[in-house]
Design an enzyme around this catalytic site. Structure first.
Site, PDB file in Angstrom:
ATOM      1  NE  ARG A 299      18.520 116.766   4.230  1.00 34.79           N
ATOM      2  CZ  ARG A 299      19.055 115.840   5.253  1.00 34.79           C
ATOM      3  NH1 ARG A 299      19.336 114.666   5.138  1.00 34.79           N
ATOM      4  NH2 ARG A 299      18.778 116.470   6.483  1.00 34.79           N
TER       5      ARG A 299
ATOM      6  NE  ARG B 100      19.350 118.310  11.731  1.00 33.34           N
ATOM      7  CZ  ARG B 100      19.174 118.548  10.423  1.00 33.34           C
ATOM      8  NH1 ARG B 100      19.179 119.740   9.848  1.00 33.34           N
ATOM      9  NH2 ARG B 100      19.217 117.536   9.428  1.00 33.34           N
TER      10      ARG B 100
HETATM   11  P1  ADP Z   1      18.898 114.368  10.925  1.00 36.98           P
HETATM   12  O1  ADP Z   1      19.579 112.993  10.769  1.00 36.98           O
HETATM   13  O2  ADP Z   1      19.349 115.023   9.296  1.00 36.98           O
HETATM   14  O3  ADP Z   1      19.507 115.305  11.863  1.00 36.98           O
HETATM   15  P2  ADP Z   1      16.137 113.366  11.375  1.00 36.98           P
HETATM   16  O4  ADP Z   1      15.296 113.519  10.353  1.00 36.98           O
HETATM   17  O5  ADP Z   1      16.680 112.067  11.722  1.00 36.98           O
HETATM   18  O6  ADP Z   1      17.568 114.269  10.864  1.00 36.98           O
HETATM   19  O7  ADP Z   1      15.896 114.104  12.791  1.00 36.98           O
HETATM   20  C1  ADP Z   1      15.324 115.289  12.654  1.00 36.98           C
HETATM   21  C2  ADP Z   1      14.913 115.775  14.172  1.00 36.98           C
HETATM   22  O8  ADP Z   1      14.077 115.069  14.634  1.00 36.98           O
HETATM   23  C3  ADP Z   1      15.857 115.722  15.169  1.00 36.98           C
HETATM   24  O9  ADP Z   1      16.954 117.084  15.078  1.00 36.98           O
HETATM   25  C4  ADP Z   1      15.307 115.412  16.525  1.00 36.98           C
HETATM   26  O10 ADP Z   1      14.627 116.619  16.781  1.00 36.98           O
HETATM   27  C5  ADP Z   1      14.137 114.755  16.058  1.00 36.98           C
HETATM   28  N1  ADP Z   1      14.580 113.303  16.393  1.00 36.98           N
HETATM   29  C6  ADP Z   1      14.678 112.309  15.222  1.00 36.98           C
HETATM   30  N2  ADP Z   1      14.913 111.023  15.855  1.00 36.98           N
HETATM   31  C7  ADP Z   1      14.860 111.427  17.070  1.00 36.98           C
HETATM   32  C8  ADP Z   1      15.310 110.569  18.408  1.00 36.98           C
HETATM   33  N3  ADP Z   1      15.549 109.260  18.316  1.00 36.98           N
HETATM   34  N4  ADP Z   1      15.365 111.214  19.608  1.00 36.98           N
HETATM   35  C9  ADP Z   1      15.156 112.633  19.726  1.00 36.98           C
HETATM   36  N5  ADP Z   1      14.733 113.214  18.795  1.00 36.98           N
HETATM   37  C10 ADP Z   1      14.804 112.751  17.723  1.00 36.98           C
END
Ligand code: ADP
Length: 188
Positions: free
Chosen positions: A127, A146
């Protein structure tokens, strides 16, 4: 119908959400995308969460809970919404239940994309290589964090929804079209 797509980073939630937008007119609500937009706009929220997000850690529950509570009221969610990246902790799942009850809305399904963790790093590297805007958290160190956040903080919402008899598992290692076929069967 309103649904949750659940799975670790790189599981394919965003890809499947986009397909559901096209085929069913549902609206993808990605908290990751919303937070990245806040950062790009240098808003108060954006400034607050940037360093946390870049490191691969989760932002505070109340930030995303407020964003989602506001977002699901918008007219483009009327045909149903797809939560992608939310809820990510048990307190977020509890807050979602409370806000849906208060707004007289329901969840139709919680769909877990089950994937082999060894494949995730490769998917995310791909990606990052294919994208013109490389995400600040698409590097090996932040990805490790993550995945740890997923295991420690997000995986506990699986039994939460199993206990409510709402969880449906699909094989996220299959080809994109086969994953979407499995999801279509669940949604009917
Ligand atoms: P991925 O699923 O690839 O890790 P996302 O785009 O869903 O990526 O999320 C990227 C970052 O955004 C997370 O690592 C976190 O820091 C933040 N984040 C996203 N959604 C949430 C959530 N529901 N609660 C807390 N942090 C979040």
């Amino acid at each position: 119908m309103n649904i949750i797509l659940l799975g670790p980073p790189g599981a394919g939630k965003g890809t499947q959400a986009k397909l559901l937008e096209d085929t069913r007119g549902m609206k993808q609500l990605s908290t990751g995308d919303m937070l990245r937009a806040e950062i790009a706009g240098q808003t108060e929220i954006g400034l607050r969460v940037k360093a946390i997000m870049d490191s691969g850690a989760l932002v505070p529950d109340e930030v995303v809970i407020d964003m989602i509570a506001h977002r699901i009221e918008q007219p483009d969610c009327a045909k149903g919404f797809i939560l992608d990246g939310f809820p990510r902790t048990v307190p977020q799942a509890e807050a979602l239940d409370a806000m849906l009850a208060a707004k007289n809305k329901k969840l139709g399904a919680v769909i877990q994309l089950v994937v082999d963790e060894d494949a995730l790093l490769a998917r995310i590297e791909k990606r990052a290589a294919e994208s013109t805007t490389v995400r600040a958290d698409d590097n090996a160190e932040a990805l490790k964090k993550r995945l740890t956040a997923y295991r420690d903080q997000t995986a506990p919402i699986v039994p939460y929804y199993e206990g409510k008899n709402m969880l449906k598992k699909v094989d996220g290692m299959a080809a994109v079209n086969l994953v979407s076929e499995q999801i279509d069967k669940i949604l009917g």
